[in-house]
Design an enzyme around this catalytic site. Structure first.
Site, PDB file in Angstrom:
ATOM      1  N   GLU A   9       0.616  -1.223  -0.035  1.00 47.52           N
ATOM      2  CA  GLU A   9      -0.030   0.066  -0.019  1.00 47.52           C
ATOM      3  C   GLU A   9       0.804   1.269   0.072  1.00 47.52           C
ATOM      4  O   GLU A   9       0.707   2.079   0.941  1.00 47.52           O
ATOM      5  CB  GLU A   9      -1.063  -0.175   1.009  1.00 47.52           C
ATOM      6  CG  GLU A   9      -1.992  -1.188   1.112  1.00 47.52           C
ATOM      7  CD  GLU A   9      -2.758  -1.574   2.400  1.00 47.52           C
ATOM      8  OE1 GLU A   9      -2.900  -0.490   3.305  1.00 47.52           O
ATOM      9  OE2 GLU A   9      -3.460  -2.510   2.506  1.00 47.52           O
TER      10      GLU A   9
ATOM     11  N   HIS B 277     -10.494  -5.875  -2.213  1.00 51.45           N
ATOM     12  CA  HIS B 277     -11.303  -5.705  -1.342  1.00 51.45           C
ATOM     13  C   HIS B 277     -12.497  -5.202  -1.866  1.00 51.45           C
ATOM     14  O   HIS B 277     -12.305  -3.727  -2.177  1.00 51.45           O
ATOM     15  CB  HIS B 277     -10.731  -5.037  -0.162  1.00 51.45           C
ATOM     16  CG  HIS B 277      -9.581  -5.537   0.550  1.00 51.45           C
ATOM     17  ND1 HIS B 277     -10.090  -6.651   1.300  1.00 51.45           N
ATOM     18  CD2 HIS B 277      -8.535  -5.252   0.904  1.00 51.45           C
ATOM     19  CE1 HIS B 277      -9.096  -7.142   2.211  1.00 51.45           C
ATOM     20  NE2 HIS B 277      -7.848  -6.420   1.709  1.00 51.45           N
TER      21      HIS B 277
ATOM     22  N   GLU C 210      -6.274 -10.687  -1.261  1.00 50.39           N
ATOM     23  CA  GLU C 210      -7.097 -10.427   0.017  1.00 50.39           C
ATOM     24  C   GLU C 210      -8.619 -10.309  -0.379  1.00 50.39           C
ATOM     25  O   GLU C 210      -9.266  -9.396   0.077  1.00 50.39           O
ATOM     26  CB  GLU C 210      -6.321  -8.864   0.580  1.00 50.39           C
ATOM     27  CG  GLU C 210      -5.104  -9.029   0.648  1.00 50.39           C
ATOM     28  CD  GLU C 210      -4.641  -7.593   1.813  1.00 50.39           C
ATOM     29  OE1 GLU C 210      -5.488  -7.115   2.393  1.00 50.39           O
ATOM     30  OE2 GLU C 210      -3.498  -7.493   1.868  1.00 50.39           O
TER      31      GLU C 210
ATOM     32  N   ASP D 154     -12.312 -10.286  -0.684  1.00 46.54           N
ATOM     33  CA  ASP D 154     -13.492 -10.320  -0.156  1.00 46.54           C
ATOM     34  C   ASP D 154     -14.311  -9.263  -0.639  1.00 46.54           C
ATOM     35  O   ASP D 154     -14.150  -8.247  -1.499  1.00 46.54           O
ATOM     36  CB  ASP D 154     -13.414  -9.951   1.320  1.00 46.54           C
ATOM     37  CG  ASP D 154     -12.695  -8.720   2.033  1.00 46.54           C
ATOM     38  OD1 ASP D 154     -12.628  -7.774   1.038  1.00 46.54           O
ATOM     39  OD2 ASP D 154     -12.182  -8.679   2.847  1.00 46.54           O
TER      40      ASP D 154
HETATM   41  O1  G3I Z   1      -4.323  -7.924  19.012  1.00 48.81           O
HETATM   42  C1  G3I Z   1      -5.167  -6.634  19.606  1.00 48.81           C
HETATM   43  C2  G3I Z   1      -5.797  -7.261  20.719  1.00 48.81           C
HETATM   44  O2  G3I Z   1      -5.025  -7.521  21.835  1.00 48.81           O
HETATM   45  C3  G3I Z   1      -6.823  -5.925  21.202  1.00 48.81           C
HETATM   46  O3  G3I Z   1      -7.556  -6.252  22.463  1.00 48.81           O
HETATM   47  C4  G3I Z   1      -7.586  -5.523  20.071  1.00 48.81           C
HETATM   48  C5  G3I Z   1      -8.563  -4.306  20.468  1.00 48.81           C
HETATM   49  O4  G3I Z   1      -8.792  -3.605  19.406  1.00 48.81           O
HETATM   50  O5  G3I Z   1      -6.882  -5.364  19.053  1.00 48.81           O
HETATM   51  C6  G3I Z   1      -6.124  -6.355  18.528  1.00 48.81           C
HETATM   52  O6  G3I Z   1      -5.401  -5.938  17.370  1.00 48.81           O
HETATM   53  C7  G3I Z   1      -6.124  -5.711  16.237  1.00 48.81           C
HETATM   54  C8  G3I Z   1      -5.651  -6.600  15.131  1.00 48.81           C
HETATM   55  O7  G3I Z   1      -6.202  -6.415  14.031  1.00 48.81           O
HETATM   56  C9  G3I Z   1      -5.684  -8.036  15.544  1.00 48.81           C
HETATM   57  O8  G3I Z   1      -7.134  -8.298  15.483  1.00 48.81           O
HETATM   58  C10 G3I Z   1      -6.131  -4.153  15.925  1.00 48.81           C
HETATM   59  O9  G3I Z   1      -6.699  -3.503  16.778  1.00 48.81           O
HETATM   60  C11 G3I Z   1      -6.824  -4.159  14.420  1.00 48.81           C
HETATM   61  O10 G3I Z   1      -6.484  -2.702  13.975  1.00 48.81           O
HETATM   62  C12 G3I Z   1      -5.976  -5.167  13.510  1.00 48.81           C
HETATM   63  O11 G3I Z   1      -6.654  -4.975  12.036  1.00 48.81           O
HETATM   64  C13 G3I Z   1      -6.117  -5.592  11.108  1.00 48.81           C
HETATM   65  C14 G3I Z   1      -5.901  -4.338   9.925  1.00 48.81           C
HETATM   66  O12 G3I Z   1      -5.307  -5.111   8.878  1.00 48.81           O
HETATM   67  C15 G3I Z   1      -5.073  -3.415  10.681  1.00 48.81           C
HETATM   68  O13 G3I Z   1      -4.612  -2.505   9.422  1.00 48.81           O
HETATM   69  C16 G3I Z   1      -6.869  -6.675  10.640  1.00 48.81           C
HETATM   70  O14 G3I Z   1      -7.082  -7.828  11.470  1.00 48.81           O
HETATM   71  C17 G3I Z   1      -6.235  -7.200   9.299  1.00 48.81           C
HETATM   72  O15 G3I Z   1      -7.496  -8.214   8.535  1.00 48.81           O
HETATM   73  C18 G3I Z   1      -6.060  -6.045   8.336  1.00 48.81           C
HETATM   74  O16 G3I Z   1      -5.661  -6.549   7.149  1.00 48.81           O
HETATM   75  C19 G3I Z   1      -5.318  -5.618   6.096  1.00 48.81           C
HETATM   76  C20 G3I Z   1      -3.929  -5.980   5.270  1.00 48.81           C
HETATM   77  O17 G3I Z   1      -2.933  -6.307   6.298  1.00 48.81           O
HETATM   78  C21 G3I Z   1      -3.524  -4.942   4.310  1.00 48.81           C
HETATM   79  N1  G3I Z   1      -4.762  -4.736   3.374  1.00 48.81           N
HETATM   80  C22 G3I Z   1      -5.933  -4.240   4.008  1.00 48.81           C
HETATM   81  C23 G3I Z   1      -6.261  -5.368   5.035  1.00 48.81           C
HETATM   82  C24 G3I Z   1      -7.862  -4.912   5.590  1.00 48.81           C
HETATM   83  O18 G3I Z   1      -7.599  -3.805   6.475  1.00 48.81           O
END
Ligand code: G3I
Length: 457
Positions: free
Chosen positions: A157, A236, A264, A266
């Site tokens: 990105e 996406h 990715e 969906d």
């Molecule tokens: O692990 C912590 C947890 O300990 C905490 O309690 C909780 C509270 O919000 O957060 C948890 O972390 C989260 C993490 O995912 C694991 O679930 C983060 O807040 C959350 O921001 C994070 O989101 C991820 C996101 O990328 C971050 O930008 C998504 O799971 C993940 O699917 C998403 O993936 C991205 C790709 O890497 C790049 N392309 C877009 C795609 C979708 O956004």
């Protein structure tokens, strides 16, 4: 065999449809996504999260259907190097071990990204210091997984959304400058000479200013010998909006000498889902899979999650979701059947699967035509099982409008028309048929037949 979703293109295709149905008994076709993809020389992957690996339905669905695993968050910089030069590969190692034991390929995601970047790295303001930190991060992480990772999303990105075609204003861009991307690719090649190295981004699925900018960069990298092997189109997508030029876009990247991966995938909708939205989604997945199959260098299709139960979407787009192939209860959705069938597979069927479209075939015939329009007829035929309803999804060509439709109830979303029975023609005994007809006006003279798929209910 309860399951069939037959797409029929073009007038006079009845004979072809019958031949295909006869020539491919369902029992002979691959019955899972990974088997069907493998038969085409491709892999079908999913993002998976270590946090859910204790859930048996999650793991059994992953293992049964997918032959490539992308750690959803576990290989990102904030997890793997939370403080400078102190590495934590534990969660990713667990996913890698699982994938290896299952014979799955692993996609490394991601070495350099402006999100999920630890504060210490985001705070570096000297060019030499950040370059050195980035090279060290790549050397250690790609080095740790060398020989295990098939593909790396080296940089993720890096371009702005919208029409500018400019680089995103990240700490890497500000502090290191344009050269950071190629520096990252060189460092990744040095650390792992066997992994395929990809640039990965969203909203580059069709041809637009952003994908043009990525195309220009890849062309330049290939011309100058910067090591790049593949481009990841994240895909996406939103319901009914698969870019019409997705195949052409993949083809132009392939022509540069790189592989193309859908990384990715969906396709989100406003929730709750309903039968009409799920039918449109099925048609959308079919379009994406078919576009990939049409491009020999499109070798990977990966969905961004296994089940609608766990998805990033509702957190980022409240009120949206239901974007994946399995519902909250791990039941196969119509999009699963459509994807599998687009790959040449056929689900052996399992009673109680709400995604099961039933044994239905449909055929399309053009019954009349004139300079600015035509009439069509669709015939739906039940298979060995009686059905209580049917759904036909027709994707109309540009400039085409249905002016009248008889013996069916139509709802229209954009260029997608979903047709269901009227009161008297939904119940079909085994082998029985029903038909509906329609008139199309195309003032632009586009007389192309609609793409048609059908299912039950
Ligand atoms: O692990 C912590 C947890 O300990 C905490 O309690 C909780 C509270 O919000 O957060 C948890 O972390 C989260 C993490 O995912 C694991 O679930 C983060 O807040 C959350 O921001 C994070 O989101 C991820 C996101 O990328 C971050 O930008 C998504 O799971 C993940 O699917 C998403 O993936 C991205 C790709 O890497 C790049 N392309 C877009 C795609 C979708 O956004």
């Amino acid at each position: 065999m309860r399951r069939a979703l037959t797409a029929v293109l073009g007038a006079g295709a009845l004979l072809l449809a019958m031949l295909v149905t006869v020539a491919l008994p369902a029992s002979a076709a691959p019955g899972t996504l990974k088997e069907a993809a493998a038969a085409t020389g491709r892999v079908f992957g999913a993002a998976a999260a270590q946090a859910h690996m204790g859930e048996s339905a999650y793991v059994s669905t992953l293992d049964r259907e997918f032959n490539q695993l992308t750690p959803e968050n576990e290989m990102k910089w904030d997890t793997t190097e939370p403080s400078r030069n102190s590495f934590n590969f534990g969660p990713a190692d667990q996913l890698v071990s699982h994938a290896q034991a299952q014979g799955m390929k692993i996609r490394g995601h991601t070495l350099v990204w402006h999100q999920q970047l630890p504060g210490w790295a985001g705070g570096i303001s000297s060019r030499d210091d950040l370059l050195s930190a980035m090279r060290n991060h790549i050397a250690k992480e790609a080095g740790h997984f060398a020989g295990k990772v098939a593909y790396w999303d080296v940089v993720n990105e890096a371009f702005q959304d919208g029409g500018s075609g400019a680089r995103r204003d990240s700490v890497f861009q500000r502090v290191i400058g344009d050269g950071y991307i190629e520096e990252a690719f060189r460092a990744a090649r040095a650390a792992d000479p066997t992994a395929k190295l990809c640039y990965n981004d969203y909203n580059i699925d069709g041809q637009n200013a952003k994908s043009n900018a990525v195309y220009t960069m890849v062309k330049d990298f290939k011309a100058r010998g910067v090591p790049i092997d593949c481009v990841g189109l994240q895909a996406h997508l939103t319901l009914g909006n698969v870019p019409a030029d997705m195949q052409a876009n993949m083809q132009r990247f392939a022509a540069l000498g790189v592989d193309v991966h859908i990384t990715e995938l969906d396709i989100r909708m406003s929730t709750p889902a309903d039968a009409s939205k799920l039918a449109t989604q099925a048609n959308d997945y079919k379009k994406v899979v078919s576009a990939c199959l049409a491009v020999s260098r499109c070798t990977v299709i990966t969905v961004w999650g296994i089940t609608d139960k766990y998805s990033w979407i509702p957190d980022v787009f409240p009120g949206e979701g239901a974007a994946l192939l399995f519902d909250n209860n791990y039941a196969k959705k119509p999009a699963y059947d459509a994807s599998l069938q687009a790959l040449g597979g056929q689900d052996p069927g399992d009673p109680g699967d709400p995604g099961d479209p039933g044994t239905v075939t449909c055929t399309y015939t053009r019954t009349a035509q004139w300079n600015t329009g035509f009439n069509g007829q669709v015939t739906i035929t039940a298979g060995a099982t009686a059905i209580g309803s049917w759904t036909v999804v027709m994707t109309m060509g540009s400039g085409q409008q249905i002016t009248t439709l008889w013996n069916g109830n139509a709802t229209t979303t954009g260029n997608v028309v979903t047709v269901r029975p009227v009161a008297w023609n939904g119940n079909l005994a085994p082998g029985a048929s029903a038909s509906f007809g329609f008139s199309v006006n195309a003032s632009n003279g586009n007389l192309a037949d609609p793409a048609i798929s059908c299912g039950s209910p």
